[in-house]
Scaffold this motif. Structure first.
Motif, mmCIF file in Angstrom:
data_model
loop_
_atom_site.group_PDB
_atom_site.id
_atom_site.type_symbol
_atom_site.label_atom_id
_atom_site.label_comp_id
_atom_site.label_asym_id
_atom_site.label_seq_id
_atom_site.Cartn_x
_atom_site.Cartn_y
_atom_site.Cartn_z
ATOM 1 N N GLN A 74 3.390 9.808 6.331
ATOM 2 C CA GLN A 74 4.775 9.142 6.577
ATOM 3 C C GLN A 74 5.329 8.908 4.886
ATOM 4 N N PHE A 75 4.442 8.159 4.653
ATOM 5 C CA PHE A 75 4.747 7.736 3.201
ATOM 6 C C PHE A 75 3.950 9.180 1.892
ATOM 7 N N MET A 76 3.070 9.879 2.553
ATOM 8 C CA MET A 76 3.343 10.805 1.452
ATOM 9 C C MET A 76 3.921 11.792 1.652
ATOM 10 N N MET A 77 4.712 12.353 2.566
ATOM 11 C CA MET A 77 6.558 13.117 3.219
ATOM 12 C C MET A 77 7.109 12.056 1.638
ATOM 13 N N ARG A 78 7.602 10.633 1.873
ATOM 14 C CA ARG A 78 8.288 10.092 0.976
ATOM 15 C C ARG A 78 9.109 10.155 -0.305
ATOM 16 N N TRP A 79 7.159 10.227 -0.993
ATOM 17 C CA TRP A 79 6.846 10.348 -2.047
ATOM 18 C C TRP A 79 6.838 11.443 -2.781
ATOM 19 N N THR A 80 6.607 12.556 -2.377
ATOM 20 C CA THR A 80 6.380 14.089 -2.576
ATOM 21 C C THR A 80 7.829 14.623 -2.569
ATOM 22 N N LEU A 81 8.909 14.346 -1.443
ATOM 23 C CA LEU A 81 10.142 15.216 -1.279
ATOM 24 C C LEU A 81 11.035 14.310 -1.641
ATOM 25 N N PRO A 82 12.272 15.271 -2.519
ATOM 26 C CA PRO A 82 13.552 14.561 -2.997
ATOM 27 C C PRO A 82 14.500 14.386 -2.024
ATOM 28 N N ARG A 83 14.839 13.705 -1.463
ATOM 29 C CA ARG A 83 16.643 13.239 -0.600
ATOM 30 C C ARG A 83 17.223 13.848 -0.540
ATOM 31 N N PHE A 84 17.607 14.583 1.022
ATOM 32 C CA PHE A 84 18.506 15.593 1.214
ATOM 33 C C PHE A 84 20.062 14.695 1.000
ATOM 34 N N ARG A 85 20.451 16.133 0.411
ATOM 35 C CA ARG A 85 22.057 15.428 0.607
ATOM 36 C C ARG A 85 22.844 15.338 2.114
ATOM 37 N N LEU A 93 0.659 -1.211 0.148
ATOM 38 C CA LEU A 93 0.035 -0.069 -0.242
ATOM 39 C C LEU A 93 1.383 1.059 -0.032
ATOM 40 N N GLY A 94 2.414 1.264 0.966
ATOM 41 C CA GLY A 94 2.736 2.587 0.430
ATOM 42 C C GLY A 94 3.861 2.168 -0.362
ATOM 43 N N ASP A 95 4.439 1.578 -0.652
ATOM 44 C CA ASP A 95 6.012 2.025 -1.132
ATOM 45 C C ASP A 95 5.247 1.524 -2.548
ATOM 46 N N ARG A 96 3.793 0.855 -3.282
ATOM 47 C CA ARG A 96 3.310 0.243 -4.451
ATOM 48 C C ARG A 96 2.141 1.445 -4.568
ATOM 49 N N LYS A 97 1.433 1.215 -4.257
ATOM 50 C CA LYS A 97 0.093 1.761 -4.828
ATOM 51 C C LYS A 97 -0.441 2.865 -4.400
ATOM 52 N N GLN A 98 0.487 3.293 -2.890
ATOM 53 C CA GLN A 98 0.369 5.116 -3.274
ATOM 54 C C GLN A 98 1.812 5.967 -3.696
ATOM 55 N N SER A 99 2.702 5.275 -3.757
ATOM 56 C CA SER A 99 3.646 5.931 -4.522
ATOM 57 C C SER A 99 2.913 5.918 -6.532
ATOM 58 N N ALA A 100 2.533 4.494 -6.569
ATOM 59 C CA ALA A 100 1.812 4.680 -8.361
ATOM 60 C C ALA A 100 0.194 5.750 -8.323
ATOM 61 N N LYS A 101 -0.878 5.976 -7.060
ATOM 62 C CA LYS A 101 -1.230 7.038 -7.199
ATOM 63 C C LYS A 101 -0.702 8.463 -7.731
ATOM 64 N N ILE A 102 0.395 8.582 -6.725
ATOM 65 C CA ILE A 102 0.766 9.910 -6.344
ATOM 66 C C ILE A 102 1.850 10.093 -8.135
ATOM 67 N N GLN A 103 2.275 9.266 -8.436
ATOM 68 C CA GLN A 103 2.886 9.480 -10.426
ATOM 69 C C GLN A 103 2.254 9.289 -10.663
ATOM 70 N N ARG A 163 13.371 6.318 6.352
ATOM 71 C CA ARG A 163 12.921 6.268 4.787
ATOM 72 C C ARG A 163 13.263 7.836 5.018
ATOM 73 N N ALA A 164 12.706 7.474 3.753
ATOM 74 C CA ALA A 164 13.145 9.094 2.416
ATOM 75 C C ALA A 164 11.578 10.543 3.468
ATOM 76 N N PRO A 165 12.596 11.369 2.852
ATOM 77 C CA PRO A 165 13.874 11.721 2.295
ATOM 78 C C PRO A 165 15.160 11.559 3.123
ATOM 79 N N PHE A 166 15.012 11.089 4.466
ATOM 80 C CA PHE A 166 16.214 10.572 5.603
ATOM 81 C C PHE A 166 17.073 9.649 4.965
ATOM 82 N N ASP A 167 16.570 9.294 3.680
ATOM 83 C CA ASP A 167 16.911 7.713 3.577
ATOM 84 C C ASP A 167 18.456 6.973 3.593
#
Length: 379
Positions: free
Chosen positions: A338-349, A29-39, A239-243
């Protein structure tokens, strides 16, 4: 019913049904379906049962079967004992911390009365049915257990005899140590206001109403601490964006690069369980935990305890169900966030992660602590 049997039932219901069930479903639901809906994608739909895709559920089951059947490998030159031990040091603490999380107040085996100060008094015996263990210092226990996982990540990175794994382990250690400081300081204000380390007592105190309509949840009395703890908690889960400890674009998979089969699965599942655990702590300390606004042991008081004309009686068993559902719903919403933030924010340096922790969150948490201390001292 024997106390040992009650404890076993609580462990099975909380850890293996709720936590492990939710953490496992998060892979779909988080890593696949939710990311798919966002993208704007469909997501996994190819695996089917009898011609039905069932929203991608067969993929979730196929992932588990594939993980079990994969070969378990240990690299040449690796420390076999520590390489095998590390996944346990990551996975077990993610489950042990749930012993202190309350899903409902203690059960009253007798008549229960709601006083004018919103306190619920049991004319009988309180029984701990909805928390695995009743800790007087549950928050301290939760932090102590959560801190153990950093050893697992560091050991996994060193024992793998891989430069990418070692870099991931070092990143994980630095990141978790950095953000634990801000996490602890952000909660100091909560401790000053509620005056207890008992998580269940914190939730009980959040049942108070300001002016008869505003619940005194942690997010109301400590809004800055809520955002600080939420960000620091996300960083702790890696987890992203802190991965950065995994950072597949630079260091392959970080400290889990040389892991396969169920060792890899356990470390991944531990990260999902940690995400759920952080959500539970936020729900308990800042969102009222099992509290439902205006709902008390004998029903809803929409006009406050002082106005019985707006009292809607509710059976005690239904109050219990509503409170448990409220706690579960708050945890699920926070996991979704948390998953919404993962799939909408780029990873930090990596340098940005350290700057955020030491130069932004830490000063803000100190300022919040100082202002809270002044307010508590004055009023």
């Amino acid at each position: 019913m024997p106390e040992v049997l009650i404890t076993i039932i609580k462990i099975v219901a909380i850890v293996f049904v709720f936590v492990m069930g939710l953490a496992s479903l998060m892979t779909l639901l988080g890593d696949r379906k939710q990311s798919a809906k966002i993208q704007n994608r469909v997501g996994p739909m190819q695996a089917q049962f009898f011609g039905q895709s069932l929203f991608g559920l067969p993929h979730f089951l196929a992932d588990g079967i594939k993980m079990i059947l994969k070969e378990n490998t240990i690299p040449d030159g690796a420390n076999k004992f520590l390489h095998t031990l590390a996944p346990s040091l990551v996975f077990v603490p993610a489950l042990l911390g749930w012993a202190a999380v309350p899903f409902m107040d203690h059960y009253c085996a007798g008549e229960i009365e709601v006083l004018a100060n919103y306190q619920e008094v049991c004319h009988g015996e309180w029984k701990n049915y909805f928390q695995i263990m009743d800790f007087n210092a549950g928050l301290l226990y939760a932090f102590a257990i959560a801190g153990i996982s950093v050893y697992g990540a560091a050991i996994a990175g060193w024992a793998s005899n891989n430069k990418f794994s070692l870099l991931g382990g070092l990143r994980s250690s630095a990141q978790m140590i950095s953000y634990e400081v801000s996490m602890g300081l952000s909660l100091a204000g909560i401790l000053m206001i509620y005056g207890t380390l008992d998580l269940n007592q914190m939730v009980i105190q959040q049942g108070q109403m300001l002016g008869g309509w505003l619940p005194l949840w942690g997010i109301v009395v400590q809004p800055v601490a809520f955002f600080l703890f939420f960000l620091a908690g996300m960083a702790e889960t890696k987890r992203a964006p802190f991965d950065l400890p995994e950072g597949e674009s630079e260091i392959v998979a970080g400290y889990i690069t040389e892991y396969s089969s169920m060792k890899f699965g356990a470390m991944q599942l531990a990260e999902y369980a940690a995400t759920v655990f952080i959500a539970a702590l936020i729900a308990v300390m800042f969102l009222g935990g099992w509290q439902v606004p205006f709902l008390y042991a004998d029903g809803f008081y929409f006009g406050g305890i002082a106005d019985p004309s707006l009292h809607i009686p509710v059976p005690y068993w239904l109050v219990i169900i509503l409170r448990i559902l409220a706690m579960c719903l708050k945890v699920i919403v926070l996991v979704w966030l948390q998953f919404m933030m993962r799939w909408t924010l780029p990873r930090f340096r990596y340098d940005q992660v350290m700057v955020l922790g030491w130069k932004i969150l830490l000063p803000l948490s100190l300022a919040n602590l100082l202002i809270t201390a002044l307010i508590v001292a004055i009023f």
